[in-house]
Write an enzyme that holds these catalytic residues in place. Structure first.
Site, PDB file in Angstrom:
ATOM      1  N   TYR A 347      40.182  97.351  24.493  1.00 34.52           N
ATOM      2  CA  TYR A 347      39.332  96.426  23.751  1.00 34.52           C
ATOM      3  C   TYR A 347      39.002  97.017  22.382  1.00 34.52           C
ATOM      4  CZ  TYR A 347      38.611  95.188  28.657  1.00 34.52           C
ATOM      5  OH  TYR A 347      38.801  94.865  29.970  1.00 34.52           O
ATOM      6  N   GLU A 366      53.890  97.741  18.731  1.00 32.84           N
ATOM      7  CA  GLU A 366      54.111  99.183  18.934  1.00 32.84           C
ATOM      8  C   GLU A 366      55.582  99.460  18.663  1.00 32.84           C
ATOM      9  OE1 GLU A 366      51.770 101.331  19.587  1.00 32.84           O
ATOM     10  OE2 GLU A 366      50.131 100.253  20.586  1.00 32.84           O
TER      11      GLU A 366
HETATM   12 ZN   LIG Z   1      48.100 102.996  17.418  1.00 32.68          ZN
END
Ligand SMILES: [Zn+2]
Length: 396
Positions: A347, A366
């Site tokens: 979160y 990512e």
């Molecule tokens: Zn990161």
């Protein structure tokens, strides 16, 4: 590149003689009234630089222009005092050269100064882009934002929220450079022509959210820095900062946003350190505040935050995201081979807050795989995967 207005020069003429889209000429001369050009006034032509050339025996202006694939008139536009009948051997003139190469070299230890030098170069060569400061880091570095285009689709990309994920900055800077190259040279990227993207989108890029942290990972803590002992202590006595994600106060900037911040706090460290400490309250750190202020001011349609690593696209938060988030994540996945994942137990991130407060698409991407900081040997492979995502973020 600057040119000097002569009789007959209009934005349209410059666009024709230099073969640059008219829209880019107009946007490169924002403060100029095209109806009120005066002789001798300078105008900006994007996508060109000039170099000095020394006249040799037998040279003609026509030949010099020909060698550069340019109409001869372009030589008069950059050399206002040039007299073709009085060309002297040894005389130095300026010759325009179309920029077809990257200025950004992403495959190096890409610290704050490297980025700023590249940004100043890009703003000078491509004056239709604008650079603004969104605020300062803890150590007082300006955090720059670059904006490109004036369209109604308001897209935001950022990189290096996390210090040891700094490879995201040169990856994003390389995309910026390639986008600009394709605009002025009217080359397509992956079969897409970029001018329609420029016209339809307003792209905001913050290429280094955490400049103090990036400099710390790349350059270490300077011997004379007042904060050196403190960050080494937070780093468990280690002066190698390869594992450092936080800002220089030891606060993880991607745990600073008011989106279930208390839950994130409950499971994370309660004191400053290399990672995961979210501070004593949301939005206490200047870098996080700057990003929140920017996001409120800009009214983005979508945001993409680039991190490393895992080759994963996170697209959900507490089921607050709109339906198109999943569609977009699937397209990002298709063009990159990365895995779309709705949520993870995490979160208080930037994209969480964006989804929660705006109910618009927000993504954490990512990039790459391995151990942070990812080695530069991965640069080309990562760029090849992520380029499709950068483009899809604009065309979707
Ligand atoms: Zn990161």
């Amino acid at each position: 590149m600057d040119i000097y207005v002569r009789p007959g020069v209009t934005f349209w003429y410059l666009s024709q003689v230099f073969s640059i889209p008219l829209r880019l000429i107009i946007d490169s001369n924002r403060n100029v009234n095209p109806q009120l050009l005066t002789i001798g006034q300078t105008l900006r032509v994007p996508g060109y630089v000039t170099y000095n050339y020394q006249i040799r025996s037998g040279d003609t202006l026509w030949q010099i222009a020909q060698r550069n694939n340019l109409p001869v008139d372009t030589l008069f536009l950059v050399n206002p005092d040039l007299n073709p009948n009085r060309l002297q051997i040894g005389q130095v003139i300026r010759v325009p050269r179309r920029v077809t190469w990257r200025f950004v070299n992403g495959k190096q230890n890409y610290d704050y100064n490297t980025m700023m030098n590249d940004l100043w170069t890009l703003v000078a060569v491509y004056p239709f882009i604008q650079m603004e400061s969104i605020g300062n880091s803890v150590l007082g570095l300006n955090i720059p934002e670059v904006v490109i285009g004036k369209g109604s689709k308001r897209v935001h990309y950022n990189a290096s929220f996390h210090a040891n994920e700094w490879i995201t900055t040169p990856i994003l800077m390389t995309f910026l450079n390639d986008y600009l190259l394709s605009l002025t040279n009217q080359n397509s990227i992956r079969g897409l022509s970029s001018l329609p993207l420029y016209i339809q989108t307003f792209l905001s890029i913050v290429p280094m959210v955490n400049p103090d942290g990036v400099n710390l990972v790349i350059n270490g803590a300077p011997q004379n820095a007042s904060w050196r002992d403190q960050v080494i202590e937070w780093n468990n006595g280690n002066s190698d900062f390869s594992n450092w994600k936080a800002n220089i106060n030891g606060v993880d900037l991607n745990d600073q946003f008011p989106a279930k911040w208390e839950e994130e706090r409950a499971r994370n460290p309660k004191t400053p350190g290399p990672r995961d400490y979210g501070g004593e309250a949301p939005l206490t750190q200047p870098e996080a505040i700057a990003m929140a202020d920017l996001t409120r001011r800009r009214d983005f349609s979508r945001v993409l935050a680039f991190h490393t690593q895992g080759e994963v696209i996170y697209w959900g938060f507490e089921n607050l995201e709109p339906p198109e988030s999943e569609t977009m994540a699937n397209e990002f996945s298709r063009v990159s081979g990365y895995q779309p994942v709705k949520t993870l137990e995490s979160y208080a991130g930037y994209k969480d807050w964006f989804i929660q407060d705006w109910r618009r698409p927000g993504f954490t991407i990512e990039i790459g795989s391995g151990t942070n900081p990812l080695p530069l040997s991965q640069f080309d492979g990562i760029y090849d995967d992520v380029l499709g995502i950068f483009l899809a973020g604009l065309y979707l």
